[in-house]
Design an enzyme around this catalytic site. Structure first.
Site, PDB file in Angstrom:
ATOM      1  N   THR A 110    -172.340 -26.128  -4.033  1.00  0.00           N
ATOM      2  CA  THR A 110    -172.562 -26.633  -4.911  1.00  0.00           C
ATOM      3  C   THR A 110    -173.425 -27.146  -5.194  1.00  0.00           C
ATOM      4  OG1 THR A 110    -170.235 -28.069  -4.833  1.00  0.00           O
ATOM      5  CG2 THR A 110    -172.453 -29.038  -6.628  1.00  0.00           C
ATOM      6  N   CYS A 125    -149.977 -17.869   2.824  1.00  0.00           N
ATOM      7  CA  CYS A 125    -149.980 -18.445   1.571  1.00  0.00           C
ATOM      8  C   CYS A 125    -149.583 -19.707   2.462  1.00  0.00           C
ATOM      9  CB  CYS A 125    -148.726 -17.896   0.697  1.00  0.00           C
ATOM     10  SG  CYS A 125    -148.863 -18.173  -0.507  1.00  0.00           S
ATOM     11  N   CYS A 166    -155.415 -19.021  -4.984  1.00  0.00           N
ATOM     12  CA  CYS A 166    -156.920 -19.706  -3.788  1.00  0.00           C
ATOM     13  C   CYS A 166    -157.079 -17.860  -3.759  1.00  0.00           C
ATOM     14  CB  CYS A 166    -155.995 -19.944  -2.692  1.00  0.00           C
ATOM     15  SG  CYS A 166    -154.104 -19.247  -1.783  1.00  0.00           S
ATOM     16  N   ARG A 172    -158.400 -23.460  -1.906  1.00  0.00           N
ATOM     17  CA  ARG A 172    -158.929 -22.252  -2.090  1.00  0.00           C
ATOM     18  C   ARG A 172    -159.671 -21.943  -1.516  1.00  0.00           C
ATOM     19  NH1 ARG A 172    -161.031 -18.709  -4.697  1.00  0.00           N
ATOM     20  NH2 ARG A 172    -162.008 -18.841  -6.628  1.00  0.00           N
ATOM     21  N   CYS A 204    -147.687 -19.985  -7.183  1.00  0.00           N
ATOM     22  CA  CYS A 204    -149.592 -19.101  -7.101  1.00  0.00           C
ATOM     23  C   CYS A 204    -150.049 -20.147  -7.232  1.00  0.00           C
ATOM     24  CB  CYS A 204    -149.615 -18.088  -7.833  1.00  0.00           C
ATOM     25  SG  CYS A 204    -150.874 -17.216  -7.484  1.00  0.00           S
ATOM     26  N   CYS A 225    -153.770 -14.328  -0.215  1.00  0.00           N
ATOM     27  CA  CYS A 225    -153.495 -12.637   0.021  1.00  0.00           C
ATOM     28  C   CYS A 225    -153.861 -12.044  -0.287  1.00  0.00           C
ATOM     29  CB  CYS A 225    -152.193 -12.608  -0.982  1.00  0.00           C
ATOM     30  SG  CYS A 225    -153.065 -13.221  -2.777  1.00  0.00           S
ATOM     31  N   SER A 256    -162.875 -28.501  -4.143  1.00  0.00           N
ATOM     32  CA  SER A 256    -163.278 -29.276  -3.133  1.00  0.00           C
ATOM     33  C   SER A 256    -163.829 -30.199  -2.240  1.00  0.00           C
ATOM     34  CB  SER A 256    -165.525 -28.170  -3.386  1.00  0.00           C
ATOM     35  OG  SER A 256    -166.124 -28.812  -2.339  1.00  0.00           O
TER      36      SER A 256
END
Length: 627
Positions: free
Chosen positions: A413, A570, A599, A377, A596, A602, A128
């Site tokens: 959060t 991606c 995240c 992410r 990968c 896709c 984050s």
């Protein structure tokens, strides 16, 4: 001589013996032995069961080498464990700690709260910005940063100054920031550090924390209610066949199962579909956040400074913005958020991020520094309109997996933590009042609607969808200004989102092609260099966890219209079309699943919804640092 095949009776006996051993250990707190590649508890803690490193059986696997092919090891019964509450996902450790605290205070020390986390260690998959609003952590752990607290969190940097800029290609124009973006009293942190610290606090109160266990299946009772979850099988080949290292997954049965998987969780998708949790909400809309952490020159460091930007490099029909946070000792968090409802398939969020860093606002700080970490992410941006039903028979959705991010505030959060604390109180109350049968957390839904979460998200509900107007970015900025300073969420209308993000993607032929500059290796980097900074690791010989039923059919369905959009959306270089004269299209679609970084983009953005993200083996994926 070893037998030619193992009788089914022997297999059942072994499975039964292991299950009995597990249950006995749970009842007596004896050393817990599992025939898996790691013990459930990976490090000692106060009051914990002793760590056991002995395998269940000392018999070598070679003695079982002649197993009859007709015996499918994947059909063996799985070991199981029964707990009071099972939590899927080790995000921010709010509900786990509070649940166990409530039980301890009531003298119920045998109340079991168990957490499964797919990452190799707590916090390893967390990414984050992050500037956190401390209201929830102040409530959960009032002395979380107090000097007299020996276990305090030592890595919080108080936010000192706020700046908001609208970027053109060469200029940074000051603009007023909405009141939601006032960071007075907030703290800049590495959320992956913060989560790891919270995990340690949870273990101190008796929460059973099991990293490296990827929950891959939701289990149901005969009446349809959630019974718990199962972890995935280990030791499968790329073709899905058991290898010598094969180990069956494990079932965790719970009276209540709380899903805290974060944005677009794979199991959350399953329960949302089964219980039709989105029947009264609008489609969720998402963004992709890309982040780097830099060590900068001391003379360029402004501790506590918070900068946000809009405009360049993103086109006017694409929602998003950048940030730069100065924290710690000469560390800078820099990143870009790109709304995944962008229409142009030629746009590459990773390319936009690398281009943004060359803007003078960012480059003036980063030049001469060193990039030490990268990650990406997906995040929820649907807000109030997209909140699903959060409770269902046997469980609930909490935190980011339910979509409580406050988009104008750029914070989630505190709302995630508040939702977990509300769920903890409702869960403990429900379990104490209902000692048999299915548990339904009616009180959790009621508490949510009466909470500051509901009020906060309702107030800003029209800001994000306002960017879909014909005036695009500029219309969104103007309307959001009116909402922030004048309307304050009291308008009688609620704007709609335009639909699911994948449906917004236009064809490549009707879109402007975007060419990205070659990275210079100093401020901007190629994608594989960035992936190397994520610590990502997957065993190559295992089933591809990015499910596409037929790779050739996928290429025929998507490449002619979108010209390789998968490669561009991606942020880790997982998807690629390579030239192949043997193929009808002249190209071959391929997936490099080892790259990968989990995240979920896709699964969200693929225009034909032909890619399904599933959990790989537990403990794999990124191992983020300072993100």
């Amino acid at each position: 001589m070893a037998p030619k095949c193992i009788p089914r009776s022997l297999v059942n006996f072994i499975s039964t013996a292991r299950t009995t051993s597990l249950r006995a250990a749970a009842a007596t707190k004896a050393p817990l032995c599992l025939g898996r590649r790691r013990c459930l508890l990976e490090r000692p803690r106060a009051g914990a069961w002793p760590i056991c490193r002995q395998a269940f059986s000392t018999t070598t696997r070679k003695s079982f080498a002649d197993i009859d092919d007709s015996l499918d090891l994947r059909q063996q019964d799985r070991e199981s464990d029964g707990v009071d509450v099972c939590i899927v996902g080790g995000g921010k450790f709010y509900e786990q700690s509070l649940l166990k605290q409530l039980a301890n205070e009531a003298g119920n020390e045998h109340f079991r709260v168990l957490l499964l986390e797919k990452a190799s260690e707590i916090g390893a998959h967390i990414l984050s910005g992050a500037v956190i609003e401390p209201s929830a952590i102040d409530e959960l752990i009032p002395n979380w940063k107090a000097e007299e607290n020996e276990s305090r969190f030592e890595h919080a940097t108080a936010a000192t100054t706020d700046k908001m800029r609208f970027l053109t290609k060469g200029m940074a124009i000051p603009i007023p920031a909405p009141p939601q973006m006032n960071n007075h009293g907030n703290y800049i942190v590495s959320l992956n550090q913060f989560t790891k610290w919270l995990g340690e606090r949870a273990e101190e109160v008796g929460v059973e924390v099991y990293p490296g266990f990827a929950a891959s299946e939701v289990l149901y009772e005969s009446d349809g209610s959630v019974k718990g979850v199962a972890t995935n099988d280990l030791g499968l080949s790329r073709e899905g066949k058991p290898k010598e290292s094969f180990e069956r997954g494990m079932e965790f049965h719970a009276r209540t199962t709380l899903f805290a998987e974060g944005c677009h969780g794979s199991l959350t998708k399953q329960v949302a579909k089964k219980f039709d949790l989105r029947r009264d909400s609008q489609p969720q809309t998402y963004a992709l956040g890309l982040k780097e952490v830099w060590e900068v020159q001391p003379e360029k460091f402004r501790k506590g400074q918070v900068i946000h930007s809009m405009g360049y490099p993103l086109p006017a029909d694409t929602y998003g913005g950048g940030w730069m946070y100065h924290f710690g000792d000469n560390l800078v968090s820099v990143g870009l958020v790109v709304g995944l409802d962008y229409p142009n398939p030629w746009l590459a969020p990773y390319g936009e991020f690398q281009k943004m860093k060359h803007h003078p606002l960012y480059a003036s700080v980063l030049e001469g520094g060193k990039c030490i970490s990268y990650g990406a992410r997906a995040l929820n941006e649907g807000g109030f309109q997209s909140i699903p039903k959060c409770a269902f028979p046997g469980g609930a959705l909490i935190g980011d997996t339910a979509g409580f991010l406050n988009v104008p505030k750029i914070k989630g959060t505190h709302t995630a933590m508040w939702s977990g604390m509300l769920a903890a109180e409702a869960t403990y109350s429900a379990l104490n009042s209902n000692h048999e049968g299915t548990v339904f957390l009616y009180d959790y839904e009621d508490r949510l609607r009466a909470s500051t979460i509901w009020q906060e998200l309702k107030e800003v509900r029209n800001m994000r969808p306002s960017f879909h107007s014909p005036l695009k970015l500029y219309g969104g900025i103007m309307y959001s200004g009116l909402e922030a300073f004048l309307f304050r969420g009291k308008t009688p209308w609620t704007l709609n989102h335009s639909g699911p993000d994948y449906a917004s993607t236009r064809s490549a032929d009707e879109s402007k092609k975007i060419e990205y500059p070659k990275p210079d290796g100093k401020i901007s980097f190629d994608i594989l260099t960035s992936v190397s900074r994520t610590g990502t690791n997957h065993e190559e010989d295992q089933p591809v966890h990015l499910h596409v039923k037929d790779w050739d059919a996928h290429a025929k369905m998507e490449f002619p219209k979108y010209k390789g959009v998968e490669n561009r959306f991606c942020p880790a270089g997982v998807y690629e079309y390579v030239e192949d004269s043997k193929k009808e299209l002249g190209v071959k679609f391929q997936i490099s699943a080892q790259n990968c970084i989990h995240c979920k983009t896709c699964d969200i953005k693929d225009p034909c919804q032909d890619i399904t993200w599933k959990t790989p083996q537990g403990g794999e994926g990124p191992k983020y640092f300072m993100t």
